[in-house]
Motif scaffolding. Sequence first.
Motif, PDB file in Angstrom:
ATOM      1  N   LEU A  24       0.856  -1.199   0.000  1.00 49.73           N
ATOM      2  CA  LEU A  24       0.000   0.000   0.000  1.00 49.73           C
ATOM      3  C   LEU A  24       0.886   1.241   0.000  1.00 49.73           C
ATOM      4  O   LEU A  24       1.875   1.292   0.729  1.00 49.73           O
ATOM      5  CB  LEU A  24      -0.863  -0.022   1.269  1.00 49.73           C
ATOM      6  CG  LEU A  24      -1.894   1.075   1.478  1.00 49.73           C
ATOM      7  CD1 LEU A  24      -3.131   0.783   0.626  1.00 49.73           C
ATOM      8  CD2 LEU A  24      -2.323   1.121   2.946  1.00 49.73           C
ATOM      9  N   GLU A  25       0.535   2.215  -0.820  1.00 51.99           N
ATOM     10  CA  GLU A  25       1.276   3.471  -0.847  1.00 51.99           C
ATOM     11  C   GLU A  25       0.285   4.621  -0.707  1.00 51.99           C
ATOM     12  O   GLU A  25      -0.702   4.682  -1.437  1.00 51.99           O
ATOM     13  CB  GLU A  25       2.008   3.648  -2.192  1.00 51.99           C
ATOM     14  CG  GLU A  25       3.102   2.634  -2.466  1.00 51.99           C
ATOM     15  CD  GLU A  25       4.370   2.879  -1.655  1.00 51.99           C
ATOM     16  OE1 GLU A  25       4.618   4.050  -1.313  1.00 51.99           O
ATOM     17  OE2 GLU A  25       5.069   1.900  -1.356  1.00 51.99           O
ATOM     18  N   VAL A  26       0.533   5.502   0.241  1.00 52.09           N
ATOM     19  CA  VAL A  26      -0.281   6.716   0.348  1.00 52.09           C
ATOM     20  C   VAL A  26       0.650   7.893   0.055  1.00 52.09           C
ATOM     21  O   VAL A  26       1.570   8.181   0.834  1.00 52.09           O
ATOM     22  CB  VAL A  26      -0.907   6.859   1.750  1.00 52.09           C
ATOM     23  CG1 VAL A  26      -1.737   8.131   1.838  1.00 52.09           C
ATOM     24  CG2 VAL A  26      -1.760   5.643   2.086  1.00 52.09           C
ATOM     25  N   PRO A  63      -6.004   5.268  -8.877  1.00 51.67           N
ATOM     26  CA  PRO A  63      -6.752   6.508  -8.659  1.00 51.67           C
ATOM     27  C   PRO A  63      -8.239   6.189  -8.437  1.00 51.67           C
ATOM     28  O   PRO A  63      -8.780   5.299  -9.107  1.00 51.67           O
ATOM     29  CB  PRO A  63      -6.554   7.270  -9.966  1.00 51.67           C
ATOM     30  CG  PRO A  63      -5.332   6.675 -10.576  1.00 51.67           C
ATOM     31  CD  PRO A  63      -5.306   5.247 -10.164  1.00 51.67           C
ATOM     32  N   ALA A  64      -8.870   6.904  -7.504  1.00 47.57           N
ATOM     33  CA  ALA A  64     -10.264   6.602  -7.136  1.00 47.57           C
ATOM     34  C   ALA A  64     -11.174   6.662  -8.364  1.00 47.57           C
ATOM     35  O   ALA A  64     -12.021   5.780  -8.573  1.00 47.57           O
ATOM     36  CB  ALA A  64     -10.737   7.593  -6.076  1.00 47.57           C
ATOM     37  N   CYS A  73     -11.687  10.636  -1.874  1.00 44.82           N
ATOM     38  CA  CYS A  73     -10.381   9.974  -2.005  1.00 44.82           C
ATOM     39  C   CYS A  73      -9.699  10.293  -3.338  1.00 44.82           C
ATOM     40  O   CYS A  73     -10.334  10.348  -4.382  1.00 44.82           O
ATOM     41  CB  CYS A  73     -10.532   8.461  -1.873  1.00 44.82           C
ATOM     42  SG  CYS A  73     -10.873   7.968  -0.203  1.00 44.82           S
ATOM     43  N   ASP A  74      -8.389  10.480  -3.260  1.00 46.15           N
ATOM     44  CA  ASP A  74      -7.607  10.631  -4.479  1.00 46.15           C
ATOM     45  C   ASP A  74      -7.304   9.255  -5.066  1.00 46.15           C
ATOM     46  O   ASP A  74      -7.248   9.088  -6.272  1.00 46.15           O
ATOM     47  CB  ASP A  74      -6.279  11.341  -4.162  1.00 46.15           C
ATOM     48  CG  ASP A  74      -6.520  12.709  -3.569  1.00 46.15           C
ATOM     49  OD1 ASP A  74      -7.020  13.578  -4.301  1.00 46.15           O
ATOM     50  OD2 ASP A  74      -6.246  12.899  -2.365  1.00 46.15           O
ATOM     51  N   ARG A 124     -14.809   3.908 -11.460  1.00 50.47           N
ATOM     52  CA  ARG A 124     -15.549   3.997 -12.720  1.00 50.47           C
ATOM     53  C   ARG A 124     -15.304   2.785 -13.618  1.00 50.47           C
ATOM     54  O   ARG A 124     -16.198   2.314 -14.284  1.00 50.47           O
ATOM     55  CB  ARG A 124     -15.175   5.284 -13.461  1.00 50.47           C
ATOM     56  CG  ARG A 124     -15.934   5.429 -14.774  1.00 50.47           C
ATOM     57  CD  ARG A 124     -15.885   6.823 -15.294  1.00 50.47           C
ATOM     58  NE  ARG A 124     -16.910   7.665 -14.670  1.00 50.47           N
ATOM     59  CZ  ARG A 124     -17.180   8.903 -15.073  1.00 50.47           C
ATOM     60  NH1 ARG A 124     -16.485   9.453 -16.040  1.00 50.47           N
ATOM     61  NH2 ARG A 124     -18.117   9.599 -14.499  1.00 50.47           N
ATOM     62  N   HIS A 125     -14.081   2.286 -13.583  1.00 49.05           N
ATOM     63  CA  HIS A 125     -13.746   1.139 -14.439  1.00 49.05           C
ATOM     64  C   HIS A 125     -13.134   0.018 -13.607  1.00 49.05           C
ATOM     65  O   HIS A 125     -11.942  -0.279 -13.726  1.00 49.05           O
ATOM     66  CB  HIS A 125     -12.738   1.562 -15.523  1.00 49.05           C
ATOM     67  CG  HIS A 125     -13.205   2.736 -16.324  1.00 49.05           C
ATOM     68  ND1 HIS A 125     -14.278   2.677 -17.190  1.00 49.05           N
ATOM     69  CD2 HIS A 125     -12.750   4.018 -16.362  1.00 49.05           C
ATOM     70  CE1 HIS A 125     -14.450   3.878 -17.742  1.00 49.05           C
ATOM     71  NE2 HIS A 125     -13.553   4.708 -17.249  1.00 49.05           N
TER      72      HIS A 125
END
Lengths: 216, 268
Positions: free
Chosen positions: B29-31, B227-228, B211-212, B233-234
């Motif tokens: 995980l990367e934030v 990306p959120a 969320c980004d 969306r996909h």
Amino acid sequence: MTNVTPALLAATLETLIMVAVSLSFCVVFGLTLGAWLAISSPQGIAPSRSVHQLLAAFANISRSIPFLVLIVLLLPFTRFLVGTSIGTAAAIVPLIVGGTPYAARLVEAALLDVDPGLIQAVVTLGASPAQAVWKVYFPEAIPGLIRAFTVLAITMINFSAMAGAVGGGGLGDLAIRYGYQRFRLDVLVLCCVILIVLVQAIQFGGNSLARRLDRR
Amino acid sequence: MHDTSAISVSGLTRRFAGTSAAALDGVDLEVATGTIHGVLGLSGAGKSTLLRCIARLERPDAGEIRIAGSDWTSLSDAELRRERGKMGIVFQQLHLLASRTVAANVALPLELHGTPRLAIVSRVAELLEWFGIADKAMQFPAQLSGGQRQRVALARALATAPRVLLADEPTSALDPETRASVLNTLNRIRDRLGVSVLIITHDLRSTAGICDSVTILDAGRVVETGPAFQVLRHPSNDVTRRLLAYTESPSVKEAIPQHLHFEEVARP
């Protein structure tokens, strides 16, 4: 018939002194031992099986001995500490020794009643185990601790009456000397009435204080 | 390698005694610094274990956790206590101290880190003002509404000026108005304070809104991340599609405009 009022007043004062002094020591020792029991327990902030079992064994063994037997068992120790084994000062020693394990277990139960999630939250804020005890366990458990010490104070009154049976002074001593040995039923009843009033007052005071300080 | 990440988790594994499957199985995980990242998953996906491991309430069996550059998996207890000032956490149950006033609750982390008294007073005043609860300073948590308590918890979490904020289900069990207010606040925390935020949630509505980037977790594994906008969306994974279908939220099409709405509110 002799006027027993001065004797009753003196005995009441002796009981109050015995209970107040021994209760003070029991609160301090009980908070210390109870906090160690709570933080070393499996759901505590610093679980340690060996520390918890050692402290629990001490608390359990002390509570296993009937108080009357404990007084006799402690006679040499009492004589060593206060120079005598008779009287109010001498009665305070077994009262402290007998009351401390009760206090510790009551404190432990009150502290473990604090939401463990709250303790974990404070750990994530950077609290050490000692800070968690002073800043979270004790303040959050204040209503529970007051109720615990109320129960303890009443137990100490009972214990002090038993200490009276072996020359410890106080209302128990008076009740036995006059009521049992001299057949003064009136003194016996008066001693009981004073004890009942004391217990009721302590219970009422404790409940009121705990309710007033409960911020939940 | 991870110097630009506020939180960097690699190969995180956690097993519990008596269970065959790992609660977390090699999670990466990367934030990125200055972003809001959502970790989404259904019940039992491993979200709570992940949060507890990142917060070091649990020690992982394997893997590495880096917070603002420092390796939290190799710290001693004393070092970890000092480092904890870099991370604020808001728990689902908030866990405010009932015995302390609002101001004293916010002051607690500063007291724990040995901040001088005068500095505590000014920092607490600044935070209460920022969160619009200055008039509640001397009240107790039980006297506040749910939304006010949430703001106290956020203020407390940010008291030590952390680089990272962990939020556990920050919008669950809140009414729509309070939920919008909390989301708006999280946005402000990212945009104006520069704090990186990791949200653990099953609430897709909030995730889509602020969320980004997101990570989808299932059975202790990362099944999708990115990306959120793109992930929601996909979705490229069945679990993500199931999550989108199960969630009681507007469709993704409705959620994306909500995202823009919140950004507009947060960036005057």
